[in-house]
Design a protein around this motif. Sequence first.
Motif, PDB file in Angstrom:
ATOM      1  N   CYS A 151       0.819  -1.211   0.000  1.00  0.00           N
ATOM      2  CA  CYS A 151       0.000   0.000   0.000  1.00  0.00           C
ATOM      3  C   CYS A 151       0.851   1.257   0.000  1.00  0.00           C
ATOM      4  CB  CYS A 151      -0.916   0.017   1.216  1.00  0.00           C
ATOM      5  SG  CYS A 151      -2.027  -1.373   1.261  1.00  0.00           S
ATOM      6  N   SER A 152       0.631   2.101  -0.983  1.00  0.00           N
ATOM      7  CA  SER A 152       1.377   3.366  -1.098  1.00  0.00           C
ATOM      8  C   SER A 152       2.867   3.151  -0.898  1.00  0.00           C
ATOM      9  CB  SER A 152       0.886   4.378  -0.063  1.00  0.00           C
ATOM     10  OG  SER A 152      -0.507   4.436  -0.043  1.00  0.00           O
ATOM     11  N   ASN A 180      -2.744   2.067  -4.593  1.00  0.00           N
ATOM     12  CA  ASN A 180      -2.506   3.515  -4.567  1.00  0.00           C
ATOM     13  C   ASN A 180      -1.375   3.972  -5.462  1.00  0.00           C
ATOM     14  OD1 ASN A 180      -4.277   5.089  -3.251  1.00  0.00           O
ATOM     15  ND2 ASN A 180      -3.382   4.805  -1.237  1.00  0.00           N
ATOM     16  N   ARG A 181      -1.021   3.151  -6.416  1.00  0.00           N
ATOM     17  CA  ARG A 181       0.035   3.542  -7.348  1.00  0.00           C
ATOM     18  C   ARG A 181       0.114   2.502  -8.449  1.00  0.00           C
ATOM     19  NH1 ARG A 181       6.210   3.822  -5.333  1.00  0.00           N
ATOM     20  NH2 ARG A 181       7.239   3.069  -7.194  1.00  0.00           N
ATOM     21  N   VAL A 232      -5.983   1.544  -7.876  1.00  0.00           N
ATOM     22  CA  VAL A 232      -5.772   2.968  -7.581  1.00  0.00           C
ATOM     23  C   VAL A 232      -7.115   3.688  -7.501  1.00  0.00           C
ATOM     24  CG1 VAL A 232      -3.550   2.991  -8.756  1.00  0.00           C
ATOM     25  CG2 VAL A 232      -5.624   3.599  -9.999  1.00  0.00           C
ATOM     26  N   HIS A 266      -7.931   9.790  -8.729  1.00  0.00           N
ATOM     27  CA  HIS A 266      -7.663  11.107  -8.146  1.00  0.00           C
ATOM     28  C   HIS A 266      -7.853  12.235  -9.140  1.00  0.00           C
ATOM     29  CE1 HIS A 266      -5.696   9.085  -4.630  1.00  0.00           C
ATOM     30  NE2 HIS A 266      -6.352  10.063  -4.057  1.00  0.00           N
ATOM     31  N   THR A 270       0.035   9.954  -6.677  1.00  0.00           N
ATOM     32  CA  THR A 270      -1.234  10.606  -6.368  1.00  0.00           C
ATOM     33  C   THR A 270      -1.110  12.119  -6.502  1.00  0.00           C
ATOM     34  OG1 THR A 270      -1.733   8.859  -4.785  1.00  0.00           O
ATOM     35  CG2 THR A 270      -2.982  10.893  -4.578  1.00  0.00           C
ATOM     36  N   ASP A 281      -9.816  12.323   0.773  1.00  0.00           N
ATOM     37  CA  ASP A 281      -9.801  10.992   1.401  1.00  0.00           C
ATOM     38  C   ASP A 281     -11.057  10.681   2.210  1.00  0.00           C
ATOM     39  OD1 ASP A 281      -7.438  10.236   0.370  1.00  0.00           O
ATOM     40  OD2 ASP A 281      -6.248  10.557   2.183  1.00  0.00           O
ATOM     41  N   THR A 320     -12.477   8.831  -1.070  1.00  0.00           N
ATOM     42  CA  THR A 320     -11.834   7.750  -1.814  1.00  0.00           C
ATOM     43  C   THR A 320     -12.284   6.442  -1.171  1.00  0.00           C
ATOM     44  OG1 THR A 320      -9.932   8.048  -0.363  1.00  0.00           O
ATOM     45  CG2 THR A 320      -9.817   9.062  -2.519  1.00  0.00           C
ATOM     46  N   THR A 377     -11.732   3.593   0.285  1.00  0.00           N
ATOM     47  CA  THR A 377     -10.625   2.819   0.844  1.00  0.00           C
ATOM     48  C   THR A 377     -11.007   1.371   1.146  1.00  0.00           C
ATOM     49  OG1 THR A 377     -11.211   3.762   2.973  1.00  0.00           O
ATOM     50  CG2 THR A 377      -9.379   4.751   1.822  1.00  0.00           C
TER      51      THR A 377
END
Lengths: 328, 328
Positions: free
Chosen positions: B122-123, B144-145, B154, B157, B187, B266, B283, B285
């Motif tokens: 994650c991230s 997240n990427r 992802v 964004h 992001t 977020d 977002t 999550t």
Amino acid sequence: MPATIRDVAKVSGVHVSTVSRTFSAPHLVNPSTRARVLDCAEQLGYRPNRAARALITGRTHNIGLIVADIANPFFPPLIKAAETHARGRDYHLFIADTNEDANVEEELVLALAKQVDGVLLCSPRMSNTQIERLSRDVPLVVVNRPVPGLPAVVMDHAQGARLAIEHLVGLGHTHIALLGGPRGSWTNREIRRSATLTARTASVELTVLGPNPPNEEGGSGQAEAVIRTGATAVLAYNDLMAVGLIDGLDSAGVAVPTQISVVGIDDTALSRRTRPTLTTVATPTAAAGRAAVDMLLAHGDDRRTTALVTLQTELVIRNSSGPAPTNI
Amino acid sequence: MPATIRDVAKVSGVHVSTVSRTFSAPHLVNPSTRARVLDCAEQLGYRPNRAARALITGRTHNIGLIVADIANPFFPPLIKAAETHARGRDYHLFIADTNEDANVEEELVLALAKQVDGVLLCSPRMSNTQIERLSRDVPLVVVNRPVPGLPAVVMDHAQGARLAIEHLVGLGHTHIALLGGPRGSWTNREIRRSATLTARTASVELTVLGPNPPNEEGGSGQAEAVIRTGATAVLAYNDLMAVGLIDGLDSAGVAVPTQISVVGIDDTALSRRTRPTLTTVATPTAAAGRAAVDMLLAHGDDRRTTALVTLQTELVIRNSSGPAPTNI
DNA sequence: GCCATTAATGCAAACGGTTGCGATGATGTC
DNA sequence: GACATCATCGCAACCGTTTGCATTAATGGC
């Protein structure tokens, strides 16, 4: 596909047992061969399989950590501290969330039992009997609740409640409400007991409300009830309820802290971010995580021990508490 | 001490392989003997040792989950969703915290590699090259990427930033500031790209500030800078920074939202609890956590896949954004 | 009544390591 | 130079489970 101990043995021309010892008992192998073995291992990208190792040594180098609700802001700092502390001792953490369900809790301990060297049980919902039964399957350390005969780490909530009440008394409040938490919570009983005693000693009135769910709704929903008590200050079971209560008071047109002071417990990250910022009792969650790991690692296999670590609490004064309003 | 498959075999009078099959391939054993075996197992409190099983099957039924900082309120809901979802599929979660350190991250993936069937990253702070190299040791899903050649999930964004800017433009703001996040964040680049484009299309001015650390200090520390830009609205990299910024503006005597509007990203639990409550881009999550688990379980062993799941974002309007102040 | 199937089970070799024991050679002591 | 000591390493069993193969008995078709 990934390199095994046999691959390394073949390449470096020694027996597997020598390779094994290079990693788990380096002093038993000749420095020069050790160097060669390490070199080959490096080359092949070999890393010992900890699960296989655990099969024979009996130590997995894993620790289980079970919490009722990861999303509760109380837990992440505890988890983080436990994880970092454990990793520093070459242990990894299995983390599981029970959704506040005692049955899930039991099932999880059983499922994890063989994969870990012990389990950290945080704020368990199970009965003492259930917990004691489980402790026969795997070493347990209980956090946030004392269980007779098992190692545990708890916060000194009695001290915390005393500090909070004394703070309010010092500000001139003579009628204080206690916004209680969930039924069956040991913490809740401690707070209540200590708050009652402290109030009596200081000769101020204490009105107890509850039980309530330990979340924001449990706070906001009791705003009316709090107002009806006529109290000018409130001690809440935790920060979440305190914040919810402030919301509820706000909606009812009651100003905090000018009309009513509010004090929370836990000093979660939340308490610095609300308006007004929250006066609260800081419980050392990170220290609790580290202490729990230490106890587990220290006690090893002698399951039954009566060790109880009690961590001190501290009052953090912010903006949600103030002088009692003067009667006109 | 705990019962093994051999104990059960001995007591029920069958071979260990029959016991094994009662659990892992029930259709291959006679119903009556199966019943007897299950009975004995129950009696002895036998539970299969998953680590030993993994040694030969190659599937551990564990998933690794690596985050930069558990205490960041963005992660707990993701973790909770992933954990619950995984458990429903008979998988358990190893969770580790890297303290935002790329080296720790790499070390953790390697350490976990043999104990899990895959890792949710994650991230991550590592480089694409590092990540790709690790993907040879263990199946990876990046959250997240996007990483070329690896499955990833992802958030959209770009969409989120557009929604936020359009919201502010709709309120009459003609000069908006973008409070950027950390350098090297994908992001951050997405948000910047989309915000710039949207602002240009709407013919409003956009001033970009940053890079900044993605926490409250990164917000509060930029309050003065924001004021100097002359902008009447700010879009922050995340909720934490937005909350910090509101604090900073407050200290500088600037009112939110009457003088300056602030929008976060977020929709962490935090955003509902601050004063004023925070307008923010939600977002998903929890959905991300579930999706990541699904991808890992679906792809199984074919490491290299280009699958990319993009989750939609949504604007949540609360009280930190309002009409642009009218020039006198 | 014979033969081919099939269901049910046992046998033994893996999986990736660890470890007690014994073999070997080198070293030190007198 | 003989003997005890010790460092080093190989051998093989073992940890708890799975699984391909062989074995046996029961079943079905004709």
